[in-house]
Design an enzyme around this catalytic site. Structure first.
Site, PDB file in Angstrom:
ATOM      1  N   ASN A 183       0.892  -1.216  -0.111  1.00  0.00           N
ATOM      2  CA  ASN A 183      -0.299  -0.097  -0.056  1.00  0.00           C
ATOM      3  C   ASN A 183       1.005   1.216  -0.025  1.00  0.00           C
ATOM      4  O   ASN A 183       1.589   1.566   1.176  1.00  0.00           O
ATOM      5  CB  ASN A 183      -0.977   0.078   1.335  1.00  0.00           C
ATOM      6  CG  ASN A 183      -1.811   1.152   1.349  1.00  0.00           C
ATOM      7  OD1 ASN A 183      -1.655   2.226   0.934  1.00  0.00           O
ATOM      8  ND2 ASN A 183      -3.181   0.897   1.690  1.00  0.00           N
ATOM      9  N   LYS A 222       0.458   4.510   0.030  1.00  0.00           N
ATOM     10  CA  LYS A 222      -0.188   5.507   1.077  1.00  0.00           C
ATOM     11  C   LYS A 222       0.521   5.174   2.425  1.00  0.00           C
ATOM     12  O   LYS A 222       1.025   5.983   3.131  1.00  0.00           O
ATOM     13  CB  LYS A 222      -1.637   5.447   1.223  1.00  0.00           C
ATOM     14  CG  LYS A 222      -2.311   6.914   1.665  1.00  0.00           C
ATOM     15  CD  LYS A 222      -3.612   6.887   1.566  1.00  0.00           C
ATOM     16  CE  LYS A 222      -4.178   7.646   0.388  1.00  0.00           C
ATOM     17  NZ  LYS A 222      -5.349   8.219   0.139  1.00  0.00           N
ATOM     18  N   GLN A 282       4.619   5.485   6.651  1.00  0.00           N
ATOM     19  CA  GLN A 282       5.534   4.986   7.743  1.00  0.00           C
ATOM     20  C   GLN A 282       7.270   5.237   7.365  1.00  0.00           C
ATOM     21  O   GLN A 282       8.035   5.316   8.263  1.00  0.00           O
ATOM     22  CB  GLN A 282       5.477   3.338   7.421  1.00  0.00           C
ATOM     23  CG  GLN A 282       5.717   2.549   8.965  1.00  0.00           C
ATOM     24  CD  GLN A 282       5.606   1.037   8.703  1.00  0.00           C
ATOM     25  OE1 GLN A 282       5.408   0.364   7.441  1.00  0.00           O
ATOM     26  NE2 GLN A 282       6.243   0.382   9.682  1.00  0.00           N
ATOM     27  N   GLY A 318       9.133  -0.893   8.530  1.00  0.00           N
ATOM     28  CA  GLY A 318       9.183  -0.458   9.941  1.00  0.00           C
ATOM     29  C   GLY A 318      10.600   0.346  10.503  1.00  0.00           C
ATOM     30  O   GLY A 318      10.661   1.326  10.957  1.00  0.00           O
ATOM     31  N   GLU A 319      11.317  -0.592  10.325  1.00  0.00           N
ATOM     32  CA  GLU A 319      12.648  -0.396  11.017  1.00  0.00           C
ATOM     33  C   GLU A 319      13.594   0.162  10.285  1.00  0.00           C
ATOM     34  O   GLU A 319      14.000   1.328  10.285  1.00  0.00           O
ATOM     35  CB  GLU A 319      13.269  -1.744  11.603  1.00  0.00           C
ATOM     36  CG  GLU A 319      12.228  -2.754  12.181  1.00  0.00           C
ATOM     37  CD  GLU A 319      12.035  -2.379  13.627  1.00  0.00           C
ATOM     38  OE1 GLU A 319      12.410  -1.247  14.109  1.00  0.00           O
ATOM     39  OE2 GLU A 319      11.528  -3.311  14.227  1.00  0.00           O
ATOM     40  N   LYS A 369       9.568  -7.318   1.986  1.00  0.00           N
ATOM     41  CA  LYS A 369      10.700  -7.371   2.731  1.00  0.00           C
ATOM     42  C   LYS A 369      10.767  -6.739   3.971  1.00  0.00           C
ATOM     43  O   LYS A 369      11.788  -6.869   4.887  1.00  0.00           O
ATOM     44  CB  LYS A 369      11.947  -6.849   2.028  1.00  0.00           C
ATOM     45  CG  LYS A 369      12.360  -8.022   0.777  1.00  0.00           C
ATOM     46  CD  LYS A 369      13.692  -7.984   0.357  1.00  0.00           C
ATOM     47  CE  LYS A 369      14.110  -6.470  -0.372  1.00  0.00           C
ATOM     48  NZ  LYS A 369      15.249  -6.719  -0.953  1.00  0.00           N
ATOM     49  N   GLY A 370       9.420  -5.778   4.506  1.00  0.00           N
ATOM     50  CA  GLY A 370       9.576  -5.110   5.671  1.00  0.00           C
ATOM     51  C   GLY A 370      10.089  -3.813   5.558  1.00  0.00           C
ATOM     52  O   GLY A 370      10.965  -3.347   5.078  1.00  0.00           O
TER      53      GLY A 370
END
Lengths: 213, 326, 736
Positions: C622, C624, C629, C695-696, C692-693
């Protein structure tokens, strides 16, 4: 900021306050509660005493929240924020710091954005309060609420009610004439998720009246 | 927070009378500092006198002076068109302070009476001579990044946190007060005090006098003015150093000047000696630099705040440069 | 791009109307108010504690301390960390291990009375000497006694020392605190021996295990609701003493108890990013080839728990270097235990590594990006595996173009805009892609809605929105018809939200469950007379209708299929896990942050004129919410770079700035111009969606980007965060 009312009303209010004070003095309970622990022992040990004590510690408050008139008894120390959240169960207004350092508790009082955590409810006699819950009409959202959704002006959502109340006021005050001005006048609302870019987008969009989504 | 009695005063006279009798009574208006301090148990009044109904909110332009009611909100003053025109330095300083929500709540009188932001003052577990006389000063030898470089004492190195007051000190304002013994006027620069051995006293109010208004004499500082606030982030932070600079420049010559600093002392730090130095001089960076060096006479750091000895004079030069080039 | 790739947040309506209910906001009959009273010393024992005045105060129901606590049965099993809880057992005895450790709890009938009563509690202590200063105690370092705590060597140890060009520097980061906007808060209640909590947890199942462990009951008996979290950024990865305290109080009174920490307590009682000192040794040939890299870290932990994070890990694989050594040590201090804070150790490590890379590039008189490209790792040398996918070069290119890298000069201080010194800097981030076993139930109801259930929660990244998008995509339903039920126990077991693994784990589980559900529906559809003689492959399912691919006039609605099969709904519950194939690859997300700073050296003022954050996170589910994030991670990194630091007065072992006025986090005015760019290419290995991620890695690399840009602008190298104005302030020199 004080609500408009007649001098007569003010006098009546003051008189009733004065007579309450006299009563408190006669009963001696107020002073005792405030100062002397032995009375507190009494108050605690005798349930009726504590209840009376509790009542005597409150003041009457007439306040309009989201168009609904409320006649309440509040302790003088109760903040508008705690009144909203804990007594009226209007939890849309958030407690982020409780010390005027984050803006999460922003509400409108008589049309002006203020921090409800530093506002004593007992000083808001006859005030008109608008919280986030008072913005939408059922499913019909306020344009600022729409814009926050469309521009993704939030993540966790916790600062959002304060941002929206602040954003509406920012435009109304005439402080949304550029992104730079919006950023400055929205700096009293901290967003730890870091949605500032999108918050400014949302406010700019509402200011420019472009609400098509 | 301890519970308390709250009463609403309907005249300044009744307010003064109702508070004078009681030891632990205080006035409350905007509440932005007092409620915070009460939550932290730094102050614990038994009784609050709500003065918000008093007729002290007006901004008036009188012969020779501007009068601002003590209950005028910070935002009301900052955004008043006539204030912006006649006293732009004041409007700038007000806008640099706090956030718009707080400016909507805070009053002019309350702004003057706000307490220091020193962490040791706020934390009731810490030593602080201002909060508990003779308990010691935590900031000396401790964390003192925000603290004073001028006029501090062995008892206290706290600073006054206001922006508005720095502008008012620069503009030769006076404070009108009313007490049980009547009304009197205090020069703004005499209103706040240095800590000495009694840092618990922030100002020279006596017997719970009520501030009723602030008056600013008419001046020519309508163009070449600047309020420079240096802080740890771009907004919503207290000043590390601030400078209120007002110049009256004719043909590149400084006719008149007002200069004060914030964030550097227990009170707004007016620099009259520097003003005298600048009067009659031609505008130049060199002159501003010399002025700034002169301003630093007697300054000393306490460790964490040593950088203010560099930042202070730089900020003065910057503020004067910006003001003079408007 | 699919139609679900830009949908609005599905919980947006609830969040903008104030109807989203966070933990302490659940209306609970008979709820009473609790708060914790903290110790005023950092180490020692409680000599006496006077609770009488508080007990006598109006409205007080009980005051609990170590003197009168009914100890939970699990306290006896002293060293059981319950894998999600923490060893500090609240009110266990008279020991004080850190400043503001809870020593008593007051419960009263109203919030105001509780607050006041708490102020009446006074304790006396037998003080012991505390240590809270890592700089002074760093010699007391020790190894973490797990495999992860082992030193790492590849090739020649400390080979950097033998290089033609050597860089050896020390970098420090201070303690930083998560400070989500929502205070840590809980409502706890008991039904017999079964507790229910509404709490700020990033892991419903972990909290169940932890509470179950403390109270000696099976996790299944613990109900946890964490449907909405007002941010957490890692602080919700533990079950903290405040949560256990609320449960103890509720049990004692047999009433629901609400406990909300003060903002001040958020700095002392629920973890933080640990103060860390790092030593970097980098060696290169004269033409810029890395020949040795050594990364050592010493970080603080508490006296009662060994905490470690991946601070040095990135140095092992991000660059192509044959000789790499890493070493991680901890020092026990008298504070609360740290806990992973967004980006966690990788953010700390990347500050040191990416600052050092910039310093070495400067020494080599090379463009920092050219230097990095020259040392680009074609495979993961640590694990000796190929990358599943790596579009780091695309991130470099995307960022260079957007930030205007061509305007950068290698020589510091050589670009000006008016009075401002201009500097450009960049920093690389990375984070591993993990996938935990996750159970999701997918249900098609007769009303046409698809219900997706999982106990995972959504602390803000948009998990529910991601689940909706994947569910809608696979089932061909409009996203409005997808209903998400999440964030509480009793639902199919989801993972803890953390480590950038949620989309990979939960998204995959939604993907698999929905595909199974569609297969099940098609399997039943081929049995109907409408599709007689057709194979499943001849049928398509979209918008609640099964249609023949050959003849779209032939269709069967879901409702009729349900009634034909005498079913109320179609449902599938499925556990998804990482594949064996994935183990053959090294799977990482990559990010590169670019900043353009404007610096006024007279005032030390740093403006972030432009921030561009680029990332290779595989498929973007997504646009947006992912962009949100990324913006947010960058802002977190800006806080880390420019302003965040918990200041301790070590004489008292107490924080000085434990409030939002003095602990600065970025405000709106700090963020002038921000851009986000995703490569958005599917990873062929990671999971079915190819994500693959994010947030971090959204935060990792930002702090060094700022430090590098400040150096480029001013020639001042700041190696201790945050870069506050005093560190770059120059005595003003009059222009001649």
């Amino acid at each position: 900021m004080a609500a408009k009312k007649s001098t007569k009303d003010k006098l009546i209010e003051d008189e009733s306050n004065a007579s309450r004070r006299d009563f408190l003095k006669k009963s001696g309970l107020f002073t005792a509660l405030a100062l002397a622990p032995p009375s507190l022992v009494m108050a605690s040990e005798n349930k009726w005493d504590e209840k009376i004590a509790g009542y005597l510690e409150t003041v009457p408050l007439s306040i309009e929240v989201n168009g609904v008139k409320q006649n309440l008894n509040v302790e003088p120390r109760t903040t508008l924020l705690d009144l909203l959240r804990e007594q009226l169960h209007l939890t849309g207004t958030k407690k982020g710091c409780d010390h005027g350092q984050c803006g999460a508790c922003t509400v409108h009082v008589n049309g002006t954005r203020i921090l409800s955590c530093l506002t004593l409810a007992s000083m808001q006699q006859n005030a008109q309060v608008t919280t986030i819950e008072g913005l939408s009409k059922g499913k019909k959202l306020h344009p600022m609420q729409e814009a926050f959704i469309k521009n993704d002006g939030f993540q966790c959502g916790y600062c959002t009610p304060g941002q929206i109340m602040s954003g509406i006021a920012c435009i109304k005050e005439g402080h949304a004439n550029s992104r730079e001005e919006i950023r400055e006048y929205m700096s009293g609302n901290i967003c730890r998720c870091g949605a500032y870019h999108n918050i400014v987008d949302a406010i700019t969009e509402v200011k420019e009246g472009g609400m098509s989504s | 927070m301890k519970n308390f009695q709250i009463i609403r005063a309907l005249s300044s006279k009744s307010a003064v009378i109702s508070i004078a009798k009681e030891k632990e009574a205080m006035f409350i208006a905007g509440g932005t500092n007092l409620v915070d301090l009460m939550k932290k148990n730094v102050v614990a009044p038994d009784k609050l006198v709500d003065i918000t109904a008093l007729d002290l909110k007006k901004i008036e332009f009188l012969t020779g002076k501007t009068s601002i009611g003590a209950l005028a909100k910070n935002s009301q003053v900052a955004e008043d068109k006539a204030i912006i025109e006649k006293h732009p330095l004041l409007a700038m300083a007000l806008t640099a302070g706090a956030s718009q929500q707080i400016r909507h709540m805070a009053t002019v009188g309350g702004n003057m009476l706000q307490r220091t932001r020193c962490s040791y003052f706020y934390n009731t577990d810490m030593p602080c001579n201002k909060r508990v006389p003779k308990s010691g000063c935590g900031a000396i030898g401790g964390s003192n990044r925000m603290h004073a470089i001028f006029g501090a004492s062995d008892s206290c190195i706290a600073v006054h946190p206001s922006d508005m007051c720095v502008a008012l000190a620069a503009l030769d304002a006076t404070v009108q007060v009313e007490g049980p013994k009547g009304k009197r006027e205090i020069k703004f620069t005499d209103f706040h005090r240095l800590p000495g051995n009694t840092p618990e006293k922030d100002n020279t109010l006596q017997n719970k006098e009520l501030i009723t208004s602030v008056e600013i004499p008419n001046n020519n500082f309508t163009k070449n003015v600047h309020y420079l606030k240096v802080r740890d982030r771009s907004s919503y932070a207290f000043a590390l150093v601030s400078v209120a600079a007002a110049l009256d420049i004719q043909n590149n010559t400084i006719n008149d000047v007002r200069l004060a600093m914030g964030g550097v002392a227990h009170k707004p730090w007016r620099l009259t000696e520097v003003e005298e130095f600048l009067k009659g001089k031609t505008v130049s960076e060199t002159i501003f630099r010399q002025a700034a060096d002169l301003a630093m006479k007697g300054a000393r750091g306490y460790g964490d705040n040593d950088f203010k000895l560099t930042l202070g004079p730089n900020a003065i030069v910057e503020a004067l440069t910006i003001a003079s080039s408007k | 791009m699919s139609k679900t790739s830009n949908i609005n947040r599905v919980d947006g309506f609830a969040k903008v109307t104030g109807s989203a209910t966070y933990s302490a906001e659940y209306k609970t009959d008979g709820v009473v108010y609790a708060c914790l009273v903290g110790s005023t010393i950092a180490k020692g024992r409680i000599k006496s504690i006077d609770t009488k005045k508080a007990e006598w105060a109006p409205g007080v129901l009980v005051v609990i301390s170590h003197l009168n606590v009914d100890k939970p049965s699990g306290y006896a099993k002293a060293k059981d960390p319950h894998n999600f809880g923490q060893p500090l057992q609240v009110f266990k005895d008279d020991t004080v291990l850190y400043y503001d450790q809870p020593i008593a709890m007051v419960i009263a009938d109203t919030f105001e009375r509780m607050q006041y009563a708490a102020s009446l509690i006074k304790a006396e202590y037998i003080k012991e000497e505390h240590i809270t200063d890592l700089q002074k105690a760093k010699d007391k370092e020790k190894k973490v006694e797990t495999d992860k705590g082992d030193d790492y060597h590849r090739g020649v140890q400390d080979n950097y020392k033998n290089a033609a060009v050597v860089l050896e520097e020390e970098y420090t980061i201070p303690t930083e605190v998560h400070n989500p906007m929502e205070l840590a808060n809980i409502i706890a209640k008991w039904d017999g021996n079964k507790p229910t909590v509404y709490t700020k947890s990033q892991g419903v199942e972990g909290t169940r295990r932890s509470i179950g462990g403390v109270f000696g009951i099976p996790p299944e008996d613990v109900s946890v609701n964490s449907e909405y979290l007002g941010g957490a950024f890692g602080m919700g990865l533990h079950t903290w003493p405040y949560e256990i305290a609320a449960l103890i109080g509720s049990k004692k009174l047999n009433r629901p108890v609400k406990l909300v920490l003060h903002r001040e307590q958020m700095f002392t009682n629920v973890g933080f990013r640990p103060y860390t000192i790092q030593k970097m040794g980098l060696g290169a040939t004269k033409d810029g080839k890395l020949t040795g890299l050594t990364h050592e870290a010493v970080a603080m932990t508490s006296s009662y728990e060994d905490f470690m994070e991946g601070t040095v890990n990135m140095s092992r694989f991000i660059y192509n270097c044959d000789n790499v050594s890493t070493r991680y040590r901890i020092v026990k201090l008298d504070t609360c235990t740290p806990i992973w804070m967004r980006g966690p150790g990788e953010a700390t490590g990347s500050f040191a590594l990416e600052s050092a890379m910039d310093e070495l590039a400067h020494k080599l008189d090379m463009d920092p990006i050219e230097f990095r490209k020259l040392n680009y790792a074609e495979k993961d040398l640590e694990q000796n595996k190929p990358w599943s996918s790596k579009y780091l070069l695309e991130c470099y290119e995307g960022g260079m173009e957007r930030i205007g890298w061509k305007n950068r000069k290698n020589k510091p201080g050589s670009v000006k805009e008016g009075e401002w010194l201009v500097g450009y800097g960049m920093g690389t981030g990375t984070f591993g892609c993990y996938r935990s076993p996750t159970s999701v139930k997918a249900k098609f109801l007769a009303d046409g809605n698809l219900v997706l259930q999982c106990s995972v929660n959504d602390m803000g990244p948009g998990t529910a929105t991601m689940m909706t998008a994947i569910g809608a995509e696979i089932t061909g339903l409009p996203s409005e018809n997808v209903v998400i039920e999440m964030g509480k126990s009793g639902l199919p077991k989801g993972p803890t939200q953390g480590g950038s693994a949620t989309t990979s784990s939960v998204g995959s589980a939604v993907h698999d469950a929905c595909n199974l559900l569609v297969s099940k529906i098609l399997g039943l559809a081929v049995e109907t007379s409408t599709f007689k003689g057709m194979a499943i492959t001849d049928l398509a399912f979209a918008n609640g209708v099964v249609t023949s691919k050959k003849d779209n006039l032939k269709s069967v609605s879901l409702a009729s299929l349900l009634s034909a099969n005498k079913l109320e709904n179609f449902e599938v519950e499925n556990v998804s896990k990482a594949t064996e194939e994935a183990k053959k690859y090294s799977i990482y997300s990559f990010s590169v942050h670019f900043v353009k700073v404007l610096v006024n050296p007279n005032l030390g003022k740093i403006r972030l004129a432009h921030v561009v954050s680029c990332a290779d996170i595989g498929t973007v589910i997504n646009q947006k919410t992912s962009a949100g994030q990324m913006y947010g991670g960058a802002v977190g990194g800006i806080g880390m770079g420019l302003m965040e630091a918990l200041e301790i007065d070590h004489r008292f072992g107490r924080p000085i700035n434990n409030n939002f006025a003095d602990y600065h986090v970025p405000v709106n005015a700090d963020i002038e111009k921000q851009e986000v760019f995703f490569v958005n290419k599917k990873d062929p290995i990671s999971n079915p969606m190819g994500t693959k991620g994010l947030g971090e890695t959204a935060l990792v690399g930002m702090a060094p980007a700022i430090a590098n840009a400040v150096f480029n602008a001013t020639g001042k190298r700041v190696r201790d965060l945050p870069i506050t104005l005093d560190k770059i302030l120059e005595p003003r020199v009059a222009n001649a």
